[in-house]
Design an enzyme around this catalytic site. Structure first.
Site, PDB file in Angstrom:
ATOM      1  CG  ASP A 307      -1.935   1.135   1.176  1.00 33.18           C
ATOM      2  OD1 ASP A 307      -2.974   0.923   0.521  1.00 33.18           O
ATOM      3  OD2 ASP A 307      -1.665   2.202   1.766  1.00 33.18           O
ATOM      4  CG  ASN A 315      -4.674  11.588  -5.119  1.00 34.64           C
ATOM      5  OD1 ASN A 315      -4.030  11.559  -6.170  1.00 34.64           O
ATOM      6  ND2 ASN A 315      -5.315  10.532  -4.641  1.00 34.64           N
ATOM      7  CG  HIS A 320      -7.491  13.304  -7.887  1.00 39.51           C
ATOM      8  ND1 HIS A 320      -7.618  12.243  -7.013  1.00 39.51           N
ATOM      9  CD2 HIS A 320      -8.188  14.331  -7.330  1.00 39.51           C
ATOM     10  CE1 HIS A 320      -8.367  12.609  -5.981  1.00 39.51           C
ATOM     11  NE2 HIS A 320      -8.730  13.877  -6.151  1.00 39.51           N
ATOM     12  CD  GLU A 350      -4.446   4.248  -1.452  1.00 40.64           C
ATOM     13  OE1 GLU A 350      -4.608   4.704  -0.318  1.00 40.64           O
ATOM     14  OE2 GLU A 350      -5.309   4.321  -2.364  1.00 40.64           O
TER      15      GLU A 350
END
Length: 429
Positions: A307, A315, A320, A350
């Site tokens: 992760d 972001n 983004h 993610e």
């Protein structure tokens, strides 16, 4: 030599057949039965010569063979020539006259035999006329067929039993890069590289020996260098009388767009649209096969759950688009580290799943740590900026009797331990 006979005897008739007479000057012509008009032939009047379909050639036996040769040259092979010798020829002489070009032999003095010879000549001409009509009809049908297939977009070709091209359409000319005049009479060795020609020849011969239809897909290279996917449809052709295979007919259907669509659909079904990594569904399909094989072979399996740390901040600070670029960058790094027979996939957001074959827990931990360091050391470049980010990874091995999905749950729990312990680290379950 010339036909300048005088005192010609003719019999008036309602419908008469014109008969030519070719002989030396001064030669007296025979009397013809009713229904025939005899006309001397002057070799210098070509327009008149072309009107005669039957011709009497008269001379002595010693001169008749050479006179027949002249008549054939003058009147052509379609004219029926009746040799009319001045005396009765024996069988050997009759054979010589036939070899010299005569279609029949009837002495000039024998009215009955001459009458029969003329009737036979008419029958021959009637058959020729019927055959000519059939040939014209077949020629028209062939022209219509050729015009029809020339307007079809798919390449079409025909071959005889020996594998020699006997016809094709305009689309095939464009495919092969040769006009039909060069294709017809050629073999595959004349129009294709030898290594491909051998494959084509073997496939054609197998079809003609087996009979029926042959359908298969192949990638071909057009004469302009363009590669296209085509579907070959080939079928044998048979002689109508004997039923024997006398060749084949083939068509090439362009399926390039269909193949491209299939490829896009396959990608959409198996790949993540953003990163092109395997998607979650495809990961579990492949993992199921890998798990079953590992159980049969009693080999080890381990899983990683990875992760991106603080991905929301990427972001929020850079947008983004930058976050998307970071995920694509991560996938490129994973592709260099996780290679076959191992697999990885974007599980969502993610988060990524990795499956390592023939890999024990400690090996998996080392593997994961190598990935973590590489991500930390290689920043993502976006819009002229270098964006650094880190990852946390949970590791678990698939225990005896444990399902892969259960090991992934434990690896996910280990991932949360790594997050709670400060991130940018690897934890094992």
């Amino acid at each position: 030599m010339g036909a300048t006979a005088t005192g010609i005897n003719t019999v008036p008739s309602g419908e008469t057949v014109g008969v030519g007479f070719y002989a030396h000057s001064g030669k007296q012509p025979p009397v013809l039965p009713a229904g025939y008009d005899l006309h001397p032939i002057d070799p210098f009047l070509h327009a008149e010569i072309s009107t005669f379909r039957i011709c009497l050639v008269a001379a002595g036996l010693d001169e008749l063979a050479s006179l027949l040769t002249e008549a054939v040259s003058l009147l052509g092979e379609d004219c029926v020539l009746i040799a009319c010798p001045d005396e009765e020829p024996d069988v050997g002489r009759q054979v010589e006259l036939l070899a010299a070009g005569a279609d029949d032999v009837a002495p000039a003095f024998d009215a009955d035999r001459l009458s029969l010879a003329l009737k036979r000549a008419e029958r021959v001409l009637e058959r020729q006329a019927r055959q000519g009509q059939r040939l014209r009809s077949l020629s028209a049908e062939r022209d219509n067929l050729q015009a029809a297939i020339d307007n079809l977009p798919s390449p079409i070709f025909f071959k005889n039993r020996a594998g020699i091209y006997s016809g094709c359409n305009k689309a095939f000319e464009q495919f092969i890069g040769l006009p039909a005049s060069k294709v017809c009479g050629a073999s595959v060795y004349d129009v294709a590289p030898e290594e491909l020609a051998k494959v084509y020849e073997a496939a054609d011969e197998e079809l003609m020996q087996r009979g029926g239809v042959q359908i298969y897909d192949a990638e071909v290279r057009y004469a302009d260098g363009e590669h296209r996917h085509v579907n070959f449809h080939k079928a044998v052709t048979r002689d109508k009388l004997t039923g024997e295979v006398n060749g084949l007919a083939g068509a090439m259907l362009d399926i390039t767009e269909r193949k491209q669509l299939e490829k896009r659909l396959k990608r959409a079904a198996e790949r993540d649209d953003l990163t092109n990594a395997l998607n979650r569904r495809r990961f579990f399909e492949l993992a199921g096969d890998i798990e079953a094989k590992a159980r049969r072979q009693a080999t080890s399996l381990s899983v990683l759950v990875l992760d991106v740390d603080h991905f929301k901040q990427i972001n929020d600070h850079f947008g983004h688009a930058c976050g998307d670029a970071a995920l694509c960058h991560l996938v490129r790094l994973l592709e260099t580290e996780i290679v076959e027979p191992n697999i990885f996939a974007r599980a969502g957001g993610e988060e990524f799943y990795c499956l390592l074959r023939d890999c024990k827990l400690q090996q998996a931990f080392d593997y994961a740590n190598r990935i973590r360091k590489k991500v930390e050391e290689v920043p993502c470049t976006f819009d002229g900026l270098e964006i650094s980010f880190k990852v946390s990874i949970g590791v678990a091995d698939v225990g005896v009797g444990e399902k892969l999905s259960q090991a992934l749950i434990r690896a996910d729990q280990a991932l949360y331990q790594a997050k709670e312990a400060g991130r940018n680290r690897v934890c094992t379950a």
